[in-house]
Design an enzyme around this catalytic site. Structure first.
Site, short mmCIF file in Angstrom:
data_model
loop_
_atom_site.label_atom_id
_atom_site.label_comp_id
_atom_site.label_asym_id
_atom_site.label_seq_id
_atom_site.Cartn_x
_atom_site.Cartn_y
_atom_site.Cartn_z
N ASP A 96 -21.24 -46.49 0.09
CA ASP A 96 -22.88 -45.84 0.74
C ASP A 96 -23.14 -44.08 0.14
OD1 ASP A 96 -23.58 -47.52 2.53
OD2 ASP A 96 -22.36 -46.76 3.79
N ASP A 143 -27.26 -56.08 9.49
CA ASP A 143 -26.21 -55.00 10.57
C ASP A 143 -26.53 -55.09 11.48
OD1 ASP A 143 -26.48 -53.56 7.51
OD2 ASP A 143 -28.28 -52.56 8.41
#
Lengths: 255, 199
Positions: free
Chosen positions: A130, A11
């Site tokens: 997600d 990330d």
């Protein structure tokens, strides 16, 4: 035999690799190129870079670090974060990325998936999803890079997988948010349900904590790859050791 | 010896360029055949679909050049498929440098389509110089939905619902269905071997 893939996810926020718990409280874990090289050397099969703040900032990822990564590593990698147009995608692919992944922009403009697949081929179009269970139903979330902006998209996860595959997505990364960062194992139930209807490669994300979790997700959810972040960055699991273990357990893995 | 890297306007030139740089192989990007006049060998990379790629090759003069060229040539992924006579992907004639045709990968039971990821090589002709130092079972990175069935021109094959040509050779023409530029050390070895082939 096609090997199951072990995929570290880095990330990225403001040019550094970060990791949060359940998408909050990000801490810096290191330099992008340095971590990319280390993971590749340890035996990663592929890397994913998510610029987690790009969608919420309204900016796109910078090709400069994409090509810096492409120069040093010799395994495939995927770039995600704020890619809203064919031009955004082209810039990343021309900088050396092998695939681009879209998440929030696909929810805002599903036709973008069709356009990207038509322009570059399905093999480089990944859709990241997600997903979190709400009222007994798996539903899609968007703007997950910023806790203040994260919200439920009006879509059921399994419906959305079917739609993006029909539109030309070549791979699905299903991030199970309830498991993210807590290292308690992948969401086998949700991933199995996704596997049953997903005809393209499916990558599990969220929840890896120990070596056994990888074996379980490959054997029980039959995913093509397993993605993880903190366990690799923090050295809790060494990729080489993990792969030896999985080979001993009888799984098809690239040594 | 400088390698001419044929630019068809496709997206993965950066990956191949960086891989050649890591391997210490001198190269020159060539949009037209004239730009590769001084190059001793050629690489035809490929991403995308067969029809637009063939159209580009025809327009730039590369199709005509490659049909009479005798320099060692390495096609990668779609670039390998274009070396054959015909592709079912767009129902078009290709370069015809290697006998055979490109077909759609069968959607076998329990296998996802396309074939994406690391798969192991079955080395069929270990004495070919392109395979020097490549072990049987070496893993390479594949991404493709169409394929060339393994034939007598295959130096190595891989298995995914069918026997797939992984590395091919006919005369001075070579091809890899996988991406050597993204296949770790084994892939880099293939590129080095190609750069060192004795003509």
């Amino acid at each position: 035999m096609l090997a199951r893939r072990i995929i570290p996810c880095l990330d990225v926020k403001d040019g550094q690799v970060v990791k949060g718990v359940k998408f909050r409280n990000h801490e810096v874990v290191g330099d992008i190129v340095e971590l990319a090289r280390r993971h590749a050397d340890e035996g990663a099969d592929e890397l994913v870079f998510y610029d987690i703040a790009a969608s919420t900032r309204g900016e796109t990822v910078e090709p400069a670090w994409v090509s810096a990564v492409a120069r040093v590593i010799d395994i495939p990698f995927c770039v995600a974060g704020g890619i809203k147009s064919v031009d955004d995608a082209r810039a990343r692919l021309f900088a050396g990325a092998d695939k681009i992944s879209i998440n929030t922009p696909a929810l805002q403009n599903p036709r973008l998936v069709d356009k990207l697949a038509a322009e570059f081929g399905s093999q480089c179009v990944v859709v990241g999803i997600d997903s979190r269970e709400i009222d007994g139903e798996w539903s899609v979330h968007q703007f997950t890079g910023d806790p203040d902006k994260t919200r439920r998209a009006n879509r059921r996860t399994l419906d959305w997988i079917g739609e993006v595959v029909d539109r030309g997505a070549g791979e699905i990364v299903l991030n199970c948010m309830d498991q993210d960062g807590v290292r308690d194992g992948y969401d086998i139930e949700q991933l199995s349900a996704a596997r049953a209807l997903c005809p393209t490669p499916l990558i599990a994300s969220g929840g890896a904590g120990k070596k056994e979790d990888f074996k379980t997700v490959f054997n029980q959810a039959n995913v093509d790859g397993a993605l993880a972040a903190s366990v690799f960055h923090k050295g809790l699991i060494n990729i080489g050791n993990l792969k030896s273990y999985l080979i001993d357990e009888g799984l098809g893995i690239r040594p | 010896m400088t390698v001419g890297l044929i630019d068809t306007g496709c997206a993965n030139l950066a990956s191949v360029r960086f891989a050649l740089e890591r391997a210490g192989i001198d190269y020159k990007v060539a949009v037209t055949p004239g730009q590769a006049g001084a190059c001793g060998r050629l690489i035809l990379p490929g991403v995308g679909a067969a029809a637009p790629a063939m159209k580009q090759l025809d327009a730039s003069g590369w199709s005509e050049q490659l049909r009479r060229d005798e320099r060692p040539l390495l096609g990668i992924c779609l670039g390998m498929q274009l070396l054959f006579e015909y592709s079912a992907e767009s129902d078009i004639a290709c370069l015809g440098l290697v006998p055979g045709e490109v077909a759609r990968l069968p959607q076998a039971d329990g296998l996802v389509w396309p074939h994406m990821g690391w798969n192991a090589l079955d080395v069929l002709q270990p004495n070919n110089a392109l395979l020097s130092g490549i072990d049987n079972g070496a893993y390479m990175y594949f991404v493709h939905g169409f394929y060339v069935p393994a034939s007598s021109f295959a130096l190595a094959s891989t298995r995914y619902g069918a026997d797939i040509s992984a590395i091919v050779n006919s005369r001075h023409v070579y091809g890899c269905q996988f991406h050597p530029e993204r296949s770790g050390e084994a892939g880099a070895r293939i590129l080095k071997n190609f750069a060192e082939l004795v003509r």
